[in-house]
Design an enzyme around this catalytic site. Structure first.
Site, PDB file in Angstrom:
ATOM      1  N   LYS A  75       6.153   4.783   1.401  1.00 65.84           N
ATOM      2  CA  LYS A  75       7.169   4.603   0.361  1.00 65.84           C
ATOM      3  C   LYS A  75       7.589   5.950  -0.215  1.00 65.84           C
ATOM      4  CE  LYS A  75       5.557  -0.019  -0.970  1.00 65.84           C
ATOM      5  NZ  LYS A  75       4.899  -0.825  -2.029  1.00 65.84           N
ATOM      6  N   ALA A 120       3.476   3.739  -4.476  1.00 70.22           N
ATOM      7  CA  ALA A 120       2.318   2.914  -4.837  1.00 70.22           C
ATOM      8  C   ALA A 120       2.364   1.600  -4.076  1.00 70.22           C
ATOM      9  CB  ALA A 120       2.289   2.645  -6.344  1.00 70.22           C
ATOM     10  N   ASP A 121       1.181   1.061  -3.824  1.00 72.69           N
ATOM     11  CA  ASP A 121       1.096  -0.234  -3.163  1.00 72.69           C
ATOM     12  C   ASP A 121      -0.204  -0.912  -3.592  1.00 72.69           C
ATOM     13  OD1 ASP A 121       2.385  -1.977  -0.969  1.00 72.69           O
ATOM     14  OD2 ASP A 121       0.268  -1.950  -0.420  1.00 72.69           O
ATOM     15  N   GLN A 122      -0.176  -2.226  -3.617  1.00 76.98           N
ATOM     16  CA  GLN A 122      -1.385  -2.967  -3.993  1.00 76.98           C
ATOM     17  C   GLN A 122      -1.654  -4.076  -2.989  1.00 76.98           C
ATOM     18  OE1 GLN A 122      -1.758  -5.713  -7.563  1.00 76.98           O
ATOM     19  NE2 GLN A 122      -2.978  -3.984  -8.291  1.00 76.98           N
ATOM     20  N   ALA A 139      -3.244   1.542  -4.398  1.00 79.10           N
ATOM     21  CA  ALA A 139      -3.108   2.873  -3.808  1.00 79.10           C
ATOM     22  C   ALA A 139      -1.954   3.629  -4.448  1.00 79.10           C
ATOM     23  CB  ALA A 139      -2.893   2.764  -2.306  1.00 79.10           C
TER      24      ALA A 139
END
EC number: 3.6.1.-
Length: 206
Positions: free
Chosen positions: A57, A73-75, A110
């Site tokens: 991203k 960011a990623d979850q 993250a």
């Protein structure tokens, strides 16, 4: 002596929750939503998935925003060896919450800070372990209708009414479960040479 202005700060996410969290730092920023495939790779761990997507991203936005500092960011939520994504609708959210009640779920939040000026990146996966209460279907359904958290991993909107779903939370950053670990982010921003807060910052997204 000429003072160089700070580089533009960009949040590479369309999440309103991450935008609200970033506003807490009172740094001027803009939002640029990347268009990437978020499907986990075969055999990929939740740790690896969340970090890879956070990096992708940030790097996708960096290609069109040279000279900026980009936050990706990623979850990923996981339990019993399965990854859990955003439910998208009421029916899927009910299935997720039924599966998770009374169980421990790990949320991998993250973060990647990419400096497009020099191509350097910092990344971290902040893990939150959550135990869900064993609640009946009518309570789960009432929560979903009240919050409509269909864009949250595991339908767990902890910053709202979703906190009543949870029995315990274990992590090193209270903002990680919402989706943007601010403790890790402030460290990364300072490592990149940014002042907190920036001069003349309003904290509002541009």
């Amino acid at each position: 002596m000429t003072v160089q202005p700070p580089p533009p700060l960009i949040l590479a996410s369309g999440s309103r929750y991450r935008c609200e969290l970033l506003e807490r730092l009172r740094l001027p920023f803009s939002v640029d939503v990347p268009d990437i495939d978020e499907t986990p790779a075969p055999g990929e761990t939740p740790h690896d998935t969340s970090l890879r997507l956070a990096r992708q991203k940030a790097q996708a936005v960096a290609e069109r925003q040279p000279g900026a500092i980009i936050i990706g960011a990623d979850q990923v939520a996981t339990f019993e060896g399965r990854q859990i994504g955003k439910p998208g609708n009421f029916e899927n959210a009910m299935l997720q919450l039924r599966d998770m009640r009374g169980k421990v779920v790990e949320f991998h939040s993250a973060l990647c800070l990419h400096d497009a000026r020099n191509g350097e990146s910092q990344a971290k996966d902040v893990v939150t372990r959550v135990k869900f209460r064993n609640l009946p279907d009518d309570v789960l359904a009432a929560y979903l209708r009240a919050e409509t958290p269909y864009d949250c991993a595991g339908a767990a909107k902890s910053e709202g009414l979703g906190i009543m779903l949870l029995e315990t939370i274990e992590n090193d950053d209270p903002t990680a479960l919402i989706g943007l670990p601010l403790i890790a982010l402030t460290t990364m921003l300072m490592n990149a040479g940014m002042s907190l807060p920036g001069p003349g910052a309003t904290g509002a997204a541009a």
